[in-house]
Design an enzyme around this catalytic site. Sequence first.
Site, PDB file in Angstrom:
ATOM      1  N   CYS A 156       0.839  -1.207   0.000  1.00 24.00           N
ATOM      2  CA  CYS A 156       0.000   0.000   0.000  1.00 24.00           C
ATOM      3  C   CYS A 156       0.875   1.261   0.000  1.00 24.00           C
ATOM      4  O   CYS A 156       1.475   1.576  -1.004  1.00 24.00           O
ATOM      5  CB  CYS A 156      -0.966  -0.053   1.186  1.00 24.00           C
ATOM      6  SG  CYS A 156      -2.326   1.113   1.007  1.00 24.00           S
ATOM      7  N   HIS A 210      -3.577  -5.647   1.112  1.00 27.13           N
ATOM      8  CA  HIS A 210      -2.860  -5.863   2.368  1.00 27.13           C
ATOM      9  C   HIS A 210      -2.773  -7.334   2.750  1.00 27.13           C
ATOM     10  O   HIS A 210      -3.675  -7.842   3.422  1.00 27.13           O
ATOM     11  CB  HIS A 210      -3.573  -5.116   3.499  1.00 27.13           C
ATOM     12  CG  HIS A 210      -3.381  -3.640   3.463  1.00 27.13           C
ATOM     13  ND1 HIS A 210      -2.340  -3.008   4.106  1.00 27.13           N
ATOM     14  CD2 HIS A 210      -4.093  -2.661   2.848  1.00 27.13           C
ATOM     15  CE1 HIS A 210      -2.424  -1.703   3.893  1.00 27.13           C
ATOM     16  NE2 HIS A 210      -3.473  -1.462   3.137  1.00 27.13           N
ATOM     17  N   GLU A 264      -0.903  -8.618   4.993  1.00 30.63           N
ATOM     18  CA  GLU A 264      -0.732  -8.737   6.444  1.00 30.63           C
ATOM     19  C   GLU A 264      -2.068  -8.641   7.182  1.00 30.63           C
ATOM     20  O   GLU A 264      -2.159  -9.000   8.344  1.00 30.63           O
ATOM     21  CB  GLU A 264       0.279  -7.693   6.943  1.00 30.63           C
ATOM     22  CG  GLU A 264      -0.260  -6.295   7.198  1.00 30.63           C
ATOM     23  CD  GLU A 264      -0.556  -5.490   5.932  1.00 30.63           C
ATOM     24  OE1 GLU A 264      -0.559  -6.071   4.826  1.00 30.63           O
ATOM     25  OE2 GLU A 264      -0.810  -4.276   6.052  1.00 30.63           O
TER      26      GLU A 264
END
Lengths: 228, 85
Positions: free
Chosen positions: A86, A203, A205
């Site tokens: 990002c 994302h 994560e």
Amino acid sequence: MKFGVVVFPGSNCDHDAYHVIKHVLGARVEYIWHKETTLRMFDVIILPGGFSYGDYLRAGAVARFAPVMNAIVQFSRHGGMVLGICNGFQILLEAGLLPGALIPNNHMRFRCQNVYIKVLDNTSPFTREYQTAQVLRMPIAHYSGNYYADADTLKSLEDNGQIAFQYCEPDGTVSENANPNGSLLNIAGIFNPARNVLGMMPHPERAAEKILGSNDGLGIFKSLVDHA
Amino acid sequence: MWRAIIIVKYKEGILDPEAKTIHHALGTLGYHVVTDLTTGKYFEVEIDGSLSRAEAEKVVQEISSKILSNPVVQRFTYELTEDKA
């Protein structure tokens, strides 16, 4: 095998990345303050999501000049693995480690939602845990995620297999409808030519534990551990 | 002292959704005579007056291309004037 997560003023996904690496993967990880000028003994550097320097000027434009970035450029030139997520992707583009630019979403809205992305190739060090053409579900949360590059650059990305992920329908169809921000060729993530640098808007994560709705993103971190 | 006014805009052909939105809003307000609109960023920069014009110009060009604009999608124009006050 050791990961480093860079912390800029305004980073806000640094803890998420650290958590996934340390507690979900069980790998070694350390934070790297943006004022560091040398990097010691890291195998993978992560530029996390967030709003480094308040996104002033352009997303990633100021972070690119942070002291740590010189060391990261050198690290990547020597083959070190770099993952920009990002805001991290925006920084990698501003720094010229990846080609093109991310401009504001074509609809002028911040998008925070789950998307589907297609893995274009599973031979990279970031994607070896996946199958080619596998569809992953993970969240996006951004205002400037609209990937732009000129026609020659797009062609070279395609020809060199540098497109890592494309926004797609749940069945893997790459369509206008599945494109959340106007990105050319539905690009959600790209590699550098040597494929040791990956930048991506979604994302992984935030999609690394089943309890959070999806663990499709964990494969990227696992791939990196296996690669080392 | 040198004073530079720098304007950064998207290159031709790059979508400027902010401009599109504003233009649309103007139409909604009845300003159909506004046929087009673009946006940009405006910077005022003061530069040490001991530099020559050529040196000051070099500084303006460098900061505009390195930092203030992203040459992949943007271009810049500037005006450089000497402020003797």
